[in-house]
Design a protein around this motif. Sequence first.
Motif, mmCIF file in Angstrom:
data_model
loop_
_atom_site.group_PDB
_atom_site.id
_atom_site.type_symbol
_atom_site.label_atom_id
_atom_site.label_comp_id
_atom_site.label_asym_id
_atom_site.label_seq_id
_atom_site.Cartn_x
_atom_site.Cartn_y
_atom_site.Cartn_z
ATOM 1 N N ARG A 1 69.908 56.731 28.961
ATOM 2 C CA ARG A 1 69.677 57.082 30.372
ATOM 3 C C ARG A 1 70.364 56.053 31.284
ATOM 4 N NH1 ARG A 1 64.119 56.840 30.204
ATOM 5 N NH2 ARG A 1 64.152 58.788 29.044
ATOM 6 N N GLN A 2 70.205 54.789 30.959
ATOM 7 C CA GLN A 2 70.803 53.734 31.780
ATOM 8 C C GLN A 2 72.327 53.738 31.670
ATOM 9 O OE1 GLN A 2 69.294 51.623 33.886
ATOM 10 N NE2 GLN A 2 67.179 52.221 33.450
ATOM 11 N N MET A 3 72.845 54.054 30.485
ATOM 12 C CA MET A 3 74.305 54.119 30.315
ATOM 13 C C MET A 3 74.879 55.227 31.190
ATOM 14 S SD MET A 3 74.557 53.361 26.186
ATOM 15 C CE MET A 3 76.308 53.675 26.003
ATOM 16 N N HIS A 4 74.195 56.366 31.220
ATOM 17 C CA HIS A 4 74.645 57.432 32.119
ATOM 18 C C HIS A 4 74.497 56.974 33.574
ATOM 19 C CE1 HIS A 4 75.565 60.212 29.024
ATOM 20 N NE2 HIS A 4 74.325 60.371 28.600
ATOM 21 N N GLY A 5 73.440 56.216 33.845
ATOM 22 C CA GLY A 5 73.180 55.738 35.204
ATOM 23 C C GLY A 5 74.279 54.844 35.758
ATOM 24 N N VAL A 6 74.985 54.126 34.903
ATOM 25 C CA VAL A 6 76.090 53.279 35.388
ATOM 26 C C VAL A 6 77.423 54.021 35.305
ATOM 27 C CG1 VAL A 6 74.919 51.093 34.923
ATOM 28 C CG2 VAL A 6 76.391 52.108 33.144
ATOM 29 N N GLY A 7 77.349 55.316 35.112
ATOM 30 C CA GLY A 7 78.570 56.108 35.251
ATOM 31 C C GLY A 7 79.225 56.537 33.958
ATOM 32 N N LEU A 8 78.575 56.265 32.827
ATOM 33 C CA LEU A 8 79.178 56.693 31.567
ATOM 34 C C LEU A 8 79.027 58.204 31.431
ATOM 35 C CD1 LEU A 8 80.380 55.068 29.070
ATOM 36 C CD2 LEU A 8 78.337 55.856 27.897
ATOM 37 N N LYS A 9 80.158 58.863 31.220
ATOM 38 C CA LYS A 9 80.127 60.324 31.118
ATOM 39 C C LYS A 9 79.742 60.763 29.707
ATOM 40 C CE LYS A 9 81.817 61.152 35.318
ATOM 41 N NZ LYS A 9 81.519 59.776 35.766
ATOM 42 N N ARG A 10 80.256 60.033 28.730
ATOM 43 C CA ARG A 10 80.179 60.530 27.362
ATOM 44 C C ARG A 10 79.762 59.414 26.413
ATOM 45 N NH1 ARG A 10 85.775 62.657 26.054
ATOM 46 N NH2 ARG A 10 85.875 60.743 24.860
ATOM 47 N N LEU A 11 78.773 59.679 25.615
ATOM 48 C CA LEU A 11 78.368 58.734 24.582
ATOM 49 C C LEU A 11 79.294 58.866 23.382
ATOM 50 C CD1 LEU A 11 74.509 59.027 24.166
ATOM 51 C CD2 LEU A 11 75.813 57.159 25.163
ATOM 52 N N PRO A 12 79.393 57.789 22.570
ATOM 53 C CA PRO A 12 80.082 57.960 21.294
ATOM 54 C C PRO A 12 79.397 59.100 20.530
ATOM 55 C CG PRO A 12 79.450 55.641 21.622
ATOM 56 C CD PRO A 12 78.851 56.430 22.746
ATOM 57 N N GLY A 13 80.157 59.999 19.997
ATOM 58 C CA GLY A 13 79.570 61.103 19.220
ATOM 59 C C GLY A 13 79.359 62.381 20.025
ATOM 60 N N ASP A 14 79.319 62.272 21.362
ATOM 61 C CA ASP A 14 79.046 63.456 22.188
ATOM 62 C C ASP A 14 80.052 64.577 21.958
ATOM 63 O OD1 ASP A 14 76.755 62.631 23.354
ATOM 64 O OD2 ASP A 14 77.570 62.369 25.376
ATOM 65 N N ARG A 15 81.335 64.185 21.909
ATOM 66 C CA ARG A 15 82.382 65.194 21.763
ATOM 67 C C ARG A 15 82.231 65.943 20.440
ATOM 68 N NH1 ARG A 15 88.317 63.416 23.384
ATOM 69 N NH2 ARG A 15 87.795 61.783 21.900
ATOM 70 N N ARG A 16 81.903 65.178 19.399
ATOM 71 C CA ARG A 16 81.699 65.824 18.095
ATOM 72 C C ARG A 16 80.545 66.821 18.143
ATOM 73 N NH1 ARG A 16 79.659 63.822 14.271
ATOM 74 N NH2 ARG A 16 79.041 61.775 15.003
ATOM 75 N N HIS A 17 79.466 66.411 18.813
ATOM 76 C CA HIS A 17 78.299 67.298 18.842
ATOM 77 C C HIS A 17 78.560 68.562 19.649
ATOM 78 C CE1 HIS A 17 76.108 63.557 17.484
ATOM 79 N NE2 HIS A 17 75.796 64.463 16.590
ATOM 80 N N LEU A 18 79.335 68.439 20.713
ATOM 81 C CA LEU A 18 79.708 69.632 21.485
ATOM 82 C C LEU A 18 80.524 70.582 20.632
ATOM 83 C CD1 LEU A 18 80.652 68.188 24.991
ATOM 84 C CD2 LEU A 18 78.834 69.851 24.429
ATOM 85 N N GLN A 19 81.514 70.001 19.917
ATOM 86 C CA GLN A 19 82.369 70.844 19.076
ATOM 87 C C GLN A 19 81.568 71.461 17.938
ATOM 88 O OE1 GLN A 19 85.561 71.868 19.558
ATOM 89 N NE2 GLN A 19 85.106 73.168 17.795
ATOM 90 N N ARG A 20 80.587 70.707 17.445
ATOM 91 C CA ARG A 20 79.740 71.226 16.369
ATOM 92 C C ARG A 20 79.002 72.481 16.829
ATOM 93 N NH1 ARG A 20 75.542 67.161 13.614
ATOM 94 N NH2 ARG A 20 77.552 66.101 13.352
ATOM 95 N N ALA A 21 78.413 72.384 18.007
ATOM 96 C CA ALA A 21 77.661 73.539 18.532
ATOM 97 C C ALA A 21 78.581 74.749 18.675
ATOM 98 C CB ALA A 21 77.034 73.174 19.876
ATOM 99 N N ARG A 22 79.808 74.492 19.189
ATOM 100 C CA ARG A 22 80.761 75.575 19.370
ATOM 101 C C ARG A 22 81.142 76.181 18.017
ATOM 102 N NH1 ARG A 22 85.018 72.882 22.210
ATOM 103 N NH2 ARG A 22 83.413 72.446 23.743
ATOM 104 N N SER A 23 81.406 75.322 17.024
ATOM 105 C CA SER A 23 81.809 75.815 15.706
ATOM 106 C C SER A 23 80.703 76.636 15.056
ATOM 107 C CB SER A 23 82.156 74.643 14.782
ATOM 108 O OG SER A 23 83.275 73.943 15.261
ATOM 109 N N LEU A 24 79.473 76.197 15.263
ATOM 110 C CA LEU A 24 78.371 76.899 14.613
ATOM 111 C C LEU A 24 78.118 78.251 15.270
ATOM 112 C CD1 LEU A 24 75.929 73.935 13.825
ATOM 113 C CD2 LEU A 24 77.519 75.100 12.287
ATOM 114 N N SER A 25 78.397 78.343 16.573
ATOM 115 C CA SER A 25 78.177 79.651 17.214
ATOM 116 C C SER A 25 79.405 80.553 17.122
ATOM 117 C CB SER A 25 77.740 79.474 18.670
ATOM 118 O OG SER A 25 78.823 79.027 19.445
#
Lengths: 343, 343
Positions: free
Chosen positions: B300-324
């Motif tokens: 929450r705090q990392m997003h609060g200082v302007g971080l858009k994406r956590l390590p691993g976020d991109r993979r998880h987004l692609q995972r959801a897309r691949s599974l659907s």
Amino acid sequence: MSAPHDPAVSSTLSLDELTRLLETIFVRHGTSAEVARTLAANCAGAERDGAHSHGVFRMPGYVSTLNSGWVDGRAVPHVEDVASGFVRVDAGNGFAQPALAAARPLLVEKARSAGIAVLAIRNSHHFAALWPDVEPFAEEGLVALSVVNSMTCVVPHGADRPLFGTNPIAFAAPRADGAPIVFDLATSAIAHGDVQIAARQGEKLPAGMGVDSLGQPTQDPKAILGGGALLPFGGHKGSALSMMVELLAAALTGGNFSFEFDWSNHPGAKTPWTGQLLIVIDPGKAAGQSFVERSQELVRQMHGVGLKRLPGDRRHLQRARSLSEGIVLDGATMAQLRELAGL
Amino acid sequence: MSAPHDPAVSSTLSLDELTRLLETIFVRHGTSAEVARTLAANCAGAERDGAHSHGVFRMPGYVSTLNSGWVDGRAVPHVEDVASGFVRVDAGNGFAQPALAAARPLLVEKARSAGIAVLAIRNSHHFAALWPDVEPFAEEGLVALSVVNSMTCVVPHGADRPLFGTNPIAFAAPRADGAPIVFDLATSAIAHGDVQIAARQGEKLPAGMGVDSLGQPTQDPKAILGGGALLPFGGHKGSALSMMVELLAAALTGGNFSFEFDWSNHPGAKTPWTGQLLIVIDPGKAAGQSFVERSQELVRQMHGVGLKRLPGDRRHLQRARSLSEGIVLDGATMAQLRELAGL
């Protein structure tokens, strides 16, 4: 040391003499005798090794912090035996080093028995180098890794504003011939002390070290110190490691994150009130040739590809020199220490 | 997939379909059914997550390695229960992932009981991403750290010639809301695959990635591949971490250092024959608020200082897309996989 002191003349002290002088300072500013012994040995040891940024240079900061009431110099660490590989310590708002010292025998016993053990220190203040916490484990044949978080001054990679501390990682491993392999690295691109020194000397920093108060890249150390912040080392990779340090040293210990404590009511306070994690492994449990022979082989090969100096080598050279020739302090430093000690 | 395949047309496969296709390839080239299942799930999972450099792109390398006789695709890992926090596995010159799978239940049991446990895998080949080895621990509430050494291609900072491997470090931690926090970073400045891609496309690399065969800095990817080498990320700090990976993944497991194996008699061999270390911690043993709430607060705090994406976020987004929507493979890739599978 009881003779009158001429600030124009440098002094040469034995490690024992310096340690006793620092002990006097700690006790005079409100620590218990035991806390004084631990911190004095740590700080004098850093000075002995030529690690000046964590040597007697730190004493005014220790004193102003103790005077501010921010830290409890008389805290008695509370050690909890949680599981066969897990030790917790509540440092009681005291320093991390006495907490480590109190838990150390149990931690080593568990590491030797279970093969690995973790020490989770919370409610603690760490104002020293991290290598002195891991090196002694390697000296008794164990492998040790430690992380400690500090205070908000590093902008996570991809963010706009600071959140992480300088969050160092230290590692120590024994080897067959010679001193242990030891490193201690901040996950920030540059140490805070080095920025201060550059600011004082009016020097520019290399690119990529920090940002100004608007989050823009700057090479001006004063802009970094005046509302700006540091960057992690190595871009997103150092940033990920710094995040890991927050998770291990704070979330996993019950300590504060680097952004969670508020010392604004304690002017003079300098010590981050966070947590620290240590992992100790017994390499005697590994398969194959003895670990110390293997680590020695790695060192041999590193020299074979042209490496002149291992991490830690410079400290060990300076240590040998200090132990044979004494530790030299310039006149101004010596005068300051004597004043802090009330001599 | 049994219909004739037109290489000009891309295919969309479910995760299951892709996994079964890869299993067929592994078994056809000499692995046991169990090894095939483990490696196929690993490789298909990387493709599902958009981690293409460790997805089906790796299949020709697996096949040529198996065909060369360099690795035993039918190895049965031998798990040793060494101490209450220490598990060893001899992978028997097989792949590391089946060794991890074989030791996993004992490792988790020990981590939950002792609070921390270590798995030392030796005599193993690792040719995949490292995050799939740690992420599942975080999915069951544990914190995991893993290191694996590879093959000589990185010049230690301050040395003239290569010695270390790309030596990645992967870390995973659970959090209250959302997928685990996961990162996987090579301690080299750039991944070997990215250099190959730049060479193929005739592109220059950024400065500081590698050296030529004379040890001179170069931005030419072909000079790096033609007898040159990579540099560590982050200068002496990344180099120290790479050294640590050699010590943990090889010296502490009984595996080979990155410079110790000789595959010259096995043309086509691509998999480094080294070791791997995993450390698993049970955050349920920590003091204070639950770990997953604390790690969520950090996010929450990392997003609060302007971080858009956590390590691993991109993979998880692609995972959801691949599974659907399924996993899309271009026609040439699909044709190659079908050929490797004998279809």
